[in-house]
Design a protein around this motif. Structure first.
Motif, PDB file in Angstrom:
ATOM      1  N   MET A   1      16.984 -20.207  13.538  1.00 35.68           N
ATOM      2  CA  MET A   1      16.780 -20.057  14.831  1.00 35.68           C
ATOM      3  C   MET A   1      16.220 -18.977  13.549  1.00 35.68           C
ATOM      4  N   THR A   2      15.058 -18.183  13.631  1.00 33.76           N
ATOM      5  CA  THR A   2      14.517 -16.976  13.347  1.00 33.76           C
ATOM      6  C   THR A   2      15.123 -15.966  13.157  1.00 33.76           C
ATOM      7  N   SER A   3      15.305 -14.663  12.256  1.00 38.11           N
ATOM      8  CA  SER A   3      15.413 -13.373  12.126  1.00 38.11           C
ATOM      9  C   SER A   3      14.110 -12.650  13.448  1.00 38.11           C
ATOM     10  N   PRO A   4      15.300 -12.188  13.647  1.00 34.47           N
ATOM     11  CA  PRO A   4      14.004 -10.638  14.343  1.00 34.47           C
ATOM     12  C   PRO A   4      13.559 -10.034  13.537  1.00 34.47           C
ATOM     13  N   ASP A   5      12.264  -9.907  14.163  1.00 34.51           N
ATOM     14  CA  ASP A   5      11.198  -9.086  13.114  1.00 34.51           C
ATOM     15  C   ASP A   5      11.727  -7.104  13.245  1.00 34.51           C
ATOM     16  N   LEU A   6      12.894  -7.413  11.928  1.00 40.75           N
ATOM     17  CA  LEU A   6      12.910  -6.201  11.684  1.00 40.75           C
ATOM     18  C   LEU A   6      12.149  -5.039  11.056  1.00 40.75           C
ATOM     19  N   VAL A   7      11.064  -5.389  10.772  1.00 39.02           N
ATOM     20  CA  VAL A   7      10.068  -4.836   9.767  1.00 39.02           C
ATOM     21  C   VAL A   7       8.902  -5.277  10.612  1.00 39.02           C
ATOM     22  N   LEU A   8       8.649  -3.918  11.231  1.00 38.55           N
ATOM     23  CA  LEU A   8       6.474  -4.527  11.764  1.00 38.55           C
ATOM     24  C   LEU A   8       5.863  -3.709  10.647  1.00 38.55           C
ATOM     25  N   ILE A   9       4.662  -4.701   9.649  1.00 41.76           N
ATOM     26  CA  ILE A   9       3.824  -4.509   8.864  1.00 41.76           C
ATOM     27  C   ILE A   9       2.621  -4.311   9.476  1.00 41.76           C
ATOM     28  N   GLU A  10       1.606  -3.444   9.620  1.00 38.64           N
ATOM     29  CA  GLU A  10       0.456  -3.257  10.215  1.00 38.64           C
ATOM     30  C   GLU A  10      -0.152  -2.818   8.122  1.00 38.64           C
ATOM     31  N   GLN A  11      -1.709  -3.940   8.178  1.00 41.07           N
ATOM     32  CA  GLN A  11      -2.560  -3.257   7.313  1.00 41.07           C
ATOM     33  C   GLN A  11      -3.770  -2.885   7.607  1.00 41.07           C
ATOM     34  N   ILE A  12      -3.896  -1.644   7.377  1.00 40.51           N
ATOM     35  CA  ILE A  12      -4.987  -0.991   8.164  1.00 40.51           C
ATOM     36  C   ILE A  12      -6.047   0.000   6.443  1.00 40.51           C
ATOM     37  N   GLY A  13      -6.775  -0.651   6.448  1.00 39.95           N
ATOM     38  CA  GLY A  13      -8.135  -0.428   5.204  1.00 39.95           C
ATOM     39  C   GLY A  13      -6.967  -1.008   3.644  1.00 39.95           C
ATOM     40  N   ALA A  14      -6.842   0.172   3.192  1.00 46.65           N
ATOM     41  CA  ALA A  14      -6.244  -0.099   2.435  1.00 46.65           C
ATOM     42  C   ALA A  14      -4.638   0.411   2.093  1.00 46.65           C
ATOM     43  N   CYS A  15      -4.696   0.905   3.739  1.00 47.23           N
ATOM     44  CA  CYS A  15      -2.588   1.326   3.441  1.00 47.23           C
ATOM     45  C   CYS A  15      -2.221   0.400   4.324  1.00 47.23           C
ATOM     46  N   ARG A  16      -0.709  -0.046   3.737  1.00 48.61           N
ATOM     47  CA  ARG A  16       0.234  -0.862   4.397  1.00 48.61           C
ATOM     48  C   ARG A  16       1.520  -0.158   5.640  1.00 48.61           C
ATOM     49  N   LEU A  17       1.349  -0.344   6.827  1.00 50.53           N
ATOM     50  CA  LEU A  17       2.589   0.905   7.465  1.00 50.53           C
ATOM     51  C   LEU A  17       3.166  -0.266   7.498  1.00 50.53           C
ATOM     52  N   ILE A  18       4.305  -0.011   6.869  1.00 48.23           N
ATOM     53  CA  ILE A  18       5.594  -0.557   7.291  1.00 48.23           C
ATOM     54  C   ILE A  18       7.333   0.047   7.771  1.00 48.23           C
ATOM     55  N   THR A  19       7.471  -0.284   9.140  1.00 48.17           N
ATOM     56  CA  THR A  19       7.878   0.345  10.143  1.00 48.17           C
ATOM     57  C   THR A  19       9.288  -0.953  10.323  1.00 48.17           C
ATOM     58  N   LEU A  20      10.187   0.462   9.898  1.00 46.47           N
ATOM     59  CA  LEU A  20      11.176  -0.056  10.333  1.00 46.47           C
ATOM     60  C   LEU A  20      11.835  -0.195  11.876  1.00 46.47           C
TER      61      LEU A  20
END
Length: 258
Positions: A1-20
């Motif tokens: 069973m895979t772990s839920p995505d407790l961290v969301l990751i978005e690559q926006i240009g040269a920025c990496r947005l990491i969301t709890l």
């Protein structure tokens, strides 16, 4: 069973947005979230396409601190040398900008303080409730909070456990800017975009100089806090074990007396 995505990751240009992403728990730091966040930060910090990391929380809260239910049941990383997500943020060579919407409390406050600087929404609130819940800080709060707002205000926050609002946080120098909640993400991305206009190699050297200044000022305090936290945690665990043993002994005596 895979772990839920407790961290969301978005690559926006040269920025990496990491969301709890534990909104149902106000993004409280469970062991699973801690691990996923460490991995996400490490990947972003070594990614060739990433110049800036934005750190945010889902669901109208930044981070409520450690998951106290899990902490009571299983313990966390405070009693050993295992890396935690607060250390990982502070050790990033890539600039980390915290986007604070809603509450940043105790361990969540430490996570925010580990960022290079903070942009807050008008809904942001900050508090150090370690003393209220009976936990000695172990994520560098007593060092980084003093660096951010001065020792007298830091004593006030830790001594009272009271929240300060975004306006006060701006006035005290805890956050760099306050914007409307709906515009927080866009403001963070705009600042990240401005970073990309610099020469990357030069910025990296400048960032190392700033990091060195902070280390010179607070490294000893961070280490001292961690040592005290580990000693306190060991004592607290011993007390829990002793109390548990006494209660079990009492239950056994009550059963035999029946």
């Amino acid at each position: 069973m895979t772990s839920p995505d407790l961290v969301l990751i978005e690559q926006i240009g040269a920025c990496r947005l990491i969301t709890l992403n534990r909104p149902e728990a106000r993004n409280a730091l469970s062991q699973a979230l801690n691990r996923q966040l460490i991995d996400a930060l490490a990947a972003a910090d070594t990614a060739a396409d990433t110049s800036v990391i934005l750190l945010a929380g889902a669901g109208g809260a930044f981070c409520a601190g450690m998951d106290l239910k899990e902490l009571a049941e299983r313990g966390f990383t405070g009693t050993d040398k295992t890396e935690n997500c607060i250390d990982r943020v502070s050790n990033c060579r890539t600039p980390v900008i915290g986007l604070i919407d809603g509450s940043a409390v105790t361990g969540g406050f430490e996570l925010a303080l580990a960022c290079d600087f903070l942009i807050a929404s008008e809904n942001a609130r900050f508090a150090d409730t370690h003393s209220r819940v009976g936990i000695v800080p172990g994520g560098g709060l007593t060092a980084r909070l003093v660096e951010a707002i001065g020792v007298r205000r830091a004593r006030q926050m830790s001594g009272t456990g009271q929240y300060i609002d975004a306006t006060t946080a701006l006035d005290w120098g805890l956050v760099n800017q306050v914007v409307e909640s709906a515009g927080l993400r866009e403001r963070g991305l705009a600042i990240a975009e401005a970073f990309t206009a610099t020469d990357a190699a030069t910025l990296a050297e400048v960032w190392q100089l700033y990091d060195a200044v902070s280390r010179d000022h607070i490294a000893q305090a961070v280490d001292r806090e961690a040592d005290i936290n580990r000693a306190w945690s060991a004592q607290a665990l011993a007390l829990v074990d002793t109390t548990k043993a006494v209660l079990e002994h009492g239950r056994a005596q009550n059963k035999s007396a029946r």
